[in-house]
Design a protein around this motif. Sequence first.
Motif, mmCIF file in Angstrom:
data_model
loop_
_atom_site.group_PDB
_atom_site.id
_atom_site.type_symbol
_atom_site.label_atom_id
_atom_site.label_comp_id
_atom_site.label_asym_id
_atom_site.label_seq_id
_atom_site.Cartn_x
_atom_site.Cartn_y
_atom_site.Cartn_z
ATOM 1 N N VAL A 1 0.836 -1.204 0.000
ATOM 2 C CA VAL A 1 0.000 0.000 0.000
ATOM 3 C C VAL A 1 0.871 1.254 0.000
ATOM 4 C CG1 VAL A 1 -1.623 1.363 1.379
ATOM 5 C CG2 VAL A 1 -2.045 -1.073 1.004
ATOM 6 N N LYS A 2 1.964 1.238 0.737
ATOM 7 C CA LYS A 2 2.856 2.397 0.742
ATOM 8 C C LYS A 2 3.479 2.617 -0.633
ATOM 9 C CE LYS A 2 5.313 3.666 4.251
ATOM 10 N NZ LYS A 2 6.237 3.787 5.389
ATOM 11 N N GLU A 3 3.836 1.537 -1.310
ATOM 12 C CA GLU A 3 4.355 1.690 -2.673
ATOM 13 C C GLU A 3 3.270 2.263 -3.590
ATOM 14 O OE1 GLU A 3 7.349 1.373 -3.869
ATOM 15 O OE2 GLU A 3 8.247 0.680 -1.998
ATOM 16 N N PHE A 4 2.059 1.765 -3.431
ATOM 17 C CA PHE A 4 0.945 2.239 -4.255
ATOM 18 C C PHE A 4 0.694 3.728 -4.042
ATOM 19 C CE2 PHE A 4 -3.703 2.905 -4.786
ATOM 20 C CZ PHE A 4 -3.817 2.576 -6.130
ATOM 21 N N LEU A 5 0.752 4.166 -2.795
ATOM 22 C CA LEU A 5 0.480 5.561 -2.463
ATOM 23 C C LEU A 5 1.676 6.470 -2.702
ATOM 24 C CD1 LEU A 5 -1.613 5.115 0.818
ATOM 25 C CD2 LEU A 5 -2.450 5.681 -1.478
ATOM 26 N N THR A 6 2.725 5.918 -3.291
ATOM 27 C CA THR A 6 3.921 6.722 -3.584
ATOM 28 C C THR A 6 4.251 6.696 -5.069
ATOM 29 O OG1 THR A 6 4.685 5.873 -1.430
ATOM 30 C CG2 THR A 6 6.189 7.270 -2.601
ATOM 31 N N ASP B 1 -5.959 2.439 9.417
ATOM 32 C CA ASP B 1 -5.675 3.291 8.265
ATOM 33 C C ASP B 1 -5.836 2.520 6.958
ATOM 34 O OD1 ASP B 1 -3.344 1.755 7.882
ATOM 35 O OD2 ASP B 1 -2.061 3.199 8.915
ATOM 36 N N GLY B 2 -5.387 3.134 5.860
ATOM 37 C CA GLY B 2 -5.601 2.584 4.535
ATOM 38 C C GLY B 2 -4.854 1.304 4.242
ATOM 39 N N LEU C 1 -2.053 17.841 2.121
ATOM 40 C CA LEU C 1 -2.796 16.584 2.009
ATOM 41 C C LEU C 1 -3.096 16.021 3.398
ATOM 42 C CD1 LEU C 1 -2.141 13.648 -0.404
ATOM 43 C CD2 LEU C 1 -2.164 13.207 2.035
ATOM 44 N N LYS C 2 -2.094 16.023 4.274
ATOM 45 C CA LYS C 2 -2.279 15.495 5.632
ATOM 46 C C LYS C 2 -3.349 16.288 6.387
ATOM 47 C CE LYS C 2 1.554 14.437 7.882
ATOM 48 N NZ LYS C 2 2.956 14.512 8.375
ATOM 49 N N GLU C 3 -3.338 17.607 6.244
ATOM 50 C CA GLU C 3 -4.320 18.434 6.936
ATOM 51 C C GLU C 3 -5.736 18.159 6.432
ATOM 52 O OE1 GLU C 3 -1.240 22.216 7.584
ATOM 53 O OE2 GLU C 3 -2.898 22.359 6.154
ATOM 54 N N LEU C 4 -5.881 18.061 5.130
ATOM 55 C CA LEU C 4 -7.206 17.815 4.560
ATOM 56 C C LEU C 4 -7.700 16.409 4.879
ATOM 57 C CD1 LEU C 4 -6.636 19.561 1.127
ATOM 58 C CD2 LEU C 4 -8.172 20.343 2.942
ATOM 59 N N MET C 5 -6.787 15.459 4.909
ATOM 60 C CA MET C 5 -7.174 14.093 5.256
ATOM 61 C C MET C 5 -7.692 14.043 6.691
ATOM 62 S SD MET C 5 -4.976 10.666 4.492
ATOM 63 C CE MET C 5 -5.801 9.068 4.427
ATOM 64 N N ALA C 6 -7.035 14.780 7.582
ATOM 65 C CA ALA C 6 -7.477 14.816 8.982
ATOM 66 C C ALA C 6 -8.851 15.472 9.105
ATOM 67 C CB ALA C 6 -6.451 15.564 9.828
ATOM 68 N N ALA C 7 -9.151 16.421 8.239
ATOM 69 C CA ALA C 7 -10.409 17.148 8.335
ATOM 70 C C ALA C 7 -11.584 16.397 7.713
ATOM 71 C CB ALA C 7 -10.257 18.514 7.658
ATOM 72 N N TYR C 8 -11.323 15.593 6.659
ATOM 73 C CA TYR C 8 -12.428 15.007 5.899
ATOM 74 C C TYR C 8 -12.500 13.486 5.938
ATOM 75 C CZ TYR C 8 -13.346 19.656 4.108
ATOM 76 O OH TYR C 8 -13.653 20.984 4.017
ATOM 77 N N SER C 9 -11.379 12.819 5.901
ATOM 78 C CA SER C 9 -11.395 11.355 5.935
ATOM 79 C C SER C 9 -11.452 10.877 7.375
ATOM 80 C CB SER C 9 -10.138 10.809 5.249
ATOM 81 O OG SER C 9 -10.083 9.404 5.359
ATOM 82 N N VAL C 10 -12.019 9.700 7.590
ATOM 83 C CA VAL C 10 -12.002 9.131 8.941
ATOM 84 C C VAL C 10 -10.765 8.256 9.142
ATOM 85 C CG1 VAL C 10 -14.504 9.185 9.144
ATOM 86 C CG2 VAL C 10 -13.389 7.112 8.303
ATOM 87 N N PHE C 11 -9.972 8.062 8.078
ATOM 88 C CA PHE C 11 -8.770 7.242 8.170
ATOM 89 C C PHE C 11 -7.530 8.134 8.184
ATOM 90 C CE2 PHE C 11 -11.843 4.501 5.859
ATOM 91 C CZ PHE C 11 -12.021 3.557 6.868
ATOM 92 N N PRO C 12 -6.557 7.830 9.035
ATOM 93 C CA PRO C 12 -5.387 8.697 9.161
ATOM 94 C C PRO C 12 -4.395 8.525 8.013
ATOM 95 C CG PRO C 12 -5.159 6.814 10.613
ATOM 96 C CD PRO C 12 -6.535 6.718 10.012
#
Length: 657
Positions: free
Chosen positions: A240-245, A327-328, A558-569
């Motif tokens: 997953v980390k490779e996918f997200l990179t 998390d994801g 991205l980290k800030e918006l993820m914290a505000a909108y997604s329920v996953f860290p």
Amino acid sequence: MTIQPHPLTLPAADSRDSRDSRDSGDSGDSGADWLDWVGRRGDDELARCQSLVEELKASPPTEALDALHLWNDAQVALSNAAAVGSLFAEIHPDKAVRDRAEAVAQGVQKVDTDLGLDQQLYGVLAGLDPAGLDADALRLLERTLRDFRRSGVDRDDETRARLRELSEKGLLLSQEFSKNIRENVRSVRLRPEQLDGLPQDWVDAHPVDDEGLVTVTTDYPDVVPFRTFAKDADARRALVKEFLTIGWPANDAVLQDILAVRRETAALLGYESWADYDAEVKMIGTGKAIADFIDRITELAADSAARDKAVLLERMRQDRPGATDIDGADHAYYAELVRKEQLAVDAQRVRTYFPFEAVRQGLLDVTGRLFGLEWRPAEDPATWHPEVATYDVAFHGRRIGRIHLDLHPRDGKYKHAAQFDLVRGVRGVQLAEGVLVCNFNRGLMEHDEVVTLFHEFGHLVHHVVAGDQEWVRFSGVATEWDFVEAPSQMLEEWAWDADVLATFARNAEGETIPADLVAAMRRADDFGKGYDARTQMFYAALSYDLHVNETADLTGRLKELMAAYSVFPYIEGTHMHCHFGHLDGYSSAYYTYMWSLVIAKDMFSAFDRHDLFDPEVAGAYRDKVLAPGGRRDAADLVADFLGRPYTFDAYAAWLAE
């Protein structure tokens, strides 16, 4: 004289093994044919476009309708060249052909930009007398003049020159962004025991190499099953980390440049932000309305998201008692366990009912019956790859178009799922041709993949059914861009109906998928829809925010918006924005998917759930929503079909179930 439309004549595919890599540049004979064809098709159509425009400027017809027909002919040629460039740059097996297609796309962009800034051409069209034009021709003229103004045709020479530079730069950056995603396939190498939990056919397709390891890639047929079924948490996280990179770090800088180009373009045209510029021609209207919509869906989904995430975390704690969040890298795996253990749905059992060939034929049968279409295997199926399946499309016995299904992964190919135009239908001139590009397994399919196939095929149906147009501007999927997903999202419903699935979903023993299993699948699919909606709103917020608020640190934002909108860290060390291809194509408008879903749920309410093939309702939907293409505003098409304006009611009820 009436021109008899016919399918485009394409070169033949290379006859070598379909899974050979051809990125070496050694095209072979058929590759050389394709290289020549792509270049000629692009160059000839661009030259025809420019010649027609010069004719229009040099000798403008006295009648407005005649001038519009000449302009339409030029736009047909430009559209044909654009289709070649955008499609084959993404999907052709030979890198040389892909590169040539990119050059065609660059030529198209230059011509299109030059036309939009051509004050003489604008003067000709703006000077037309609209009296006597019918509704379609008048709409064409109004939309065309609006396009000129949005291109900056009325700006001073210096501004127009800068807009031209920005347009050309923007395309090059977009091509680079896409190429970095397409060509940056990543992988992890694992011990055979780390494949524990994966379906046997998937394991069989991933042999152990000479070093005793197995390679698992970030392509969808690998990463989706792996993060869903693999029991090894460390292996899941590594993949997953490779996918997200993917695309990192190159696309971080490219994306910053893309955003800068869009900011400057919007400012030069007098808009507060790119989001305002982009939203002006969509149903939503303004950038602020995007932000309001994102917040509204986020609030609607809050309770459902929190409830279902708590279920995931509770199940995860059975394996990791000290876990405080999920998390994801883990949520797809534990969602599958919850569905299997608590909701009685085993995805590995489900997939046994969906062999690829049967699903593809079933899809054709279902959509043929629903829309009154015939899908006939083409007698001359020359294509760019041996695995591409080609069908002629008929309606009431008359051929109306052709489709090409390019559904399996290969090196250098577009990594997601999308419908591409090959030809936009124009009445009496050319038949609509569309291409479905996906990356599915060749064997058994996950049911989610079946749903995706139905969804993407919906775009193909829309493209062909709406291809009988006088004006190319209104041909195919030509509605406002935040409506285009709605017909495809609605077609997904047929992939969830037990009676529909029973027509093609059978396991190796010939047993039809049980109705009670489909009912359980539907209940299981409802699990997680709240946190899925929140994830979609994170993507939408990212898409919107990066085009409104300049930031030097894209990952940090991205980290800030993820914290505000997604329920996953956020997963440390990842850079999802670098392979978020929709930041290029949809720019600030990723909200489109959820906006369209609201409308799709409302349109589906017109169908009888116990008879999804009712010919009266299906025919009305085909004729009132799909067939008009872009001839009317989307809100009017929906109101005509439903007998009322669309509302949030059906979506809100579905989310609350």
